[in-house]
Design an enzyme around this catalytic site. Structure first.
Site, PDB file in Angstrom:
ATOM      1  N   ASN A  16       0.863  -1.274   0.081  1.00 12.54           N
ATOM      2  CA  ASN A  16       0.016   0.035  -0.062  1.00 12.54           C
ATOM      3  C   ASN A  16       0.752   1.407   0.074  1.00 12.54           C
ATOM      4  OD1 ASN A  16       0.823  -0.945   2.673  1.00 12.54           O
ATOM      5  ND2 ASN A  16      -1.046   0.175   3.635  1.00 12.54           N
ATOM      6  N   GLU A  72       0.117   5.288   0.786  1.00 12.08           N
ATOM      7  CA  GLU A  72      -1.048   6.148   1.193  1.00 12.08           C
ATOM      8  C   GLU A  72      -0.443   7.523   0.556  1.00 12.08           C
ATOM      9  OE1 GLU A  72      -1.214   5.458   5.279  1.00 12.08           O
ATOM     10  OE2 GLU A  72      -2.657   3.517   4.919  1.00 12.08           O
ATOM     11  N   CYS A 108      -3.920   0.351  -2.703  1.00 17.73           N
ATOM     12  CA  CYS A 108      -3.807  -0.787  -1.757  1.00 17.73           C
ATOM     13  C   CYS A 108      -2.722  -1.623  -2.534  1.00 17.73           C
ATOM     14  CB  CYS A 108      -4.869  -1.533  -1.963  1.00 17.73           C
ATOM     15  SG  CYS A 108      -6.427  -1.012  -0.825  1.00 17.73           S
ATOM     16  N   GLU A 120      -2.798  -4.876  -3.159  1.00 21.59           N
ATOM     17  CA  GLU A 120      -3.304  -5.588  -4.165  1.00 21.59           C
ATOM     18  C   GLU A 120      -3.142  -4.855  -5.652  1.00 21.59           C
ATOM     19  OE1 GLU A 120      -4.673  -5.067  -1.485  1.00 21.59           O
ATOM     20  OE2 GLU A 120      -5.462  -6.883  -0.621  1.00 21.59           O
ATOM     21  N   CYS A 125     -10.174  -5.481   0.053  1.00 21.55           N
ATOM     22  CA  CYS A 125     -11.194  -4.583   0.052  1.00 21.55           C
ATOM     23  C   CYS A 125     -11.958  -4.794  -0.867  1.00 21.55           C
ATOM     24  CB  CYS A 125     -10.779  -3.076   0.263  1.00 21.55           C
ATOM     25  SG  CYS A 125      -9.916  -2.459  -1.228  1.00 21.55           S
ATOM     26  N   CYS A 133     -10.553  -3.940  -4.270  1.00 24.14           N
ATOM     27  CA  CYS A 133      -9.467  -4.697  -4.798  1.00 24.14           C
ATOM     28  C   CYS A 133      -9.993  -6.175  -5.130  1.00 24.14           C
ATOM     29  CB  CYS A 133      -8.735  -4.842  -3.623  1.00 24.14           C
ATOM     30  SG  CYS A 133      -7.343  -3.745  -3.645  1.00 24.14           S
TER      31      CYS A 133
HETATM   32  N1  THU Z   1      -5.234  -1.974   2.494  1.00 23.07           N
HETATM   33  C1  THU Z   1      -4.518  -2.552   1.422  1.00 23.07           C
HETATM   34  O1  THU Z   1      -3.559  -2.345   1.042  1.00 23.07           O
HETATM   35  N2  THU Z   1      -4.901  -3.743   1.336  1.00 23.07           N
HETATM   36  C2  THU Z   1      -6.020  -4.532   1.809  1.00 23.07           C
HETATM   37  O2  THU Z   1      -6.484  -5.573   1.418  1.00 23.07           O
HETATM   38  C3  THU Z   1      -6.632  -3.845   2.966  1.00 23.07           C
HETATM   39  C4  THU Z   1      -6.394  -2.512   3.113  1.00 23.07           C
HETATM   40  C5  THU Z   1      -4.571  -0.941   2.882  1.00 23.07           C
HETATM   41  C6  THU Z   1      -5.206   0.435   2.531  1.00 23.07           C
HETATM   42  C7  THU Z   1      -4.677   1.480   3.581  1.00 23.07           C
HETATM   43  O3  THU Z   1      -3.553   1.936   3.079  1.00 23.07           O
HETATM   44  C8  THU Z   1      -4.479   0.638   4.856  1.00 23.07           C
HETATM   45  O4  THU Z   1      -4.535  -0.711   4.387  1.00 23.07           O
HETATM   46  C9  THU Z   1      -5.690   0.597   5.767  1.00 23.07           C
HETATM   47  O5  THU Z   1      -6.876   0.676   5.090  1.00 23.07           O
END
Ligand code: THU
Length: 132
Positions: free
Chosen positions: A39, A41, A50, A52, A83, A86
């Site tokens: 991820n 941000e 994300c 994925e 999520c 994804c």
């Molecule tokens: N996140 C992912 O990268 N993948 C997931 O499957 C669940 C959530 C990240 C998004 C964000 O940067 C952090 O986790 C909190 O939601």
């Protein structure tokens, strides 16, 4: 390298200063190649991406296209499922029976499939017959 290990390795490079929730993902394509993502941000929160999505982008950028297996890992009390967005992204490049391995850094592992994560997925079939 085992797919989950690849996800664990890339998680260390996740950029998650806002949520502090680092996620690593890896996809193995039908060619056997492994692509990883974490991820990333952003200070404008909705612009974050994300793990994925990063792994899928790496696969497409490499000229590959069909996912054979997925692994996701985070430091969480329970294995973290992809999520909603994804799930749709995975369904674009993976058949329903593709295995999704979800894990915690502490060693809990849960396995499911793309179809179980997204039953009744919106797919290309639904677009059949639309104007060309
Ligand atoms: N996140 C992912 O990268 N993948 C997931 O499957 C669940 C959530 C990240 C998004 C964000 O940067 C952090 O986790 C909190 O939601």
């Amino acid at each position: 390298m085992e797919l989950l290990e690849a996800a664990r390795d890339v998680r260390a490079r996740a950029y998650a200063p806002y949520s502090k929730f680092k996620v690593g993902a890896a996809v193995r394509s039908t060619t056997g190649a492994v692509y990883v993502g974490c991820n990333v941000e952003n200070v404008a929160y909705p612009e974050g991406t994300c793990a994925e999505a990063g792994a899928i982008a790496a696969m497409i950028a490499a000229g590959d296209s069909a996912i054979a297996e997925v692994a996701v890992i985070a430091d969480s009390p329970a294995p973290v499922p992809p999520c909603g967005g994804c799930r749709q992204k995975l369904a674009e490049f993976a058949q329903g029976d593709v295995k999704v391995v979800m894990a915690t850094t502490a060693g809990k592992v849960l396995e499911t499939t793309v179809a179980d994560l997204l039953p009744g997925a919106f797919g290309a079939d639904h677009m059949a017959g639309t104007a060309k």
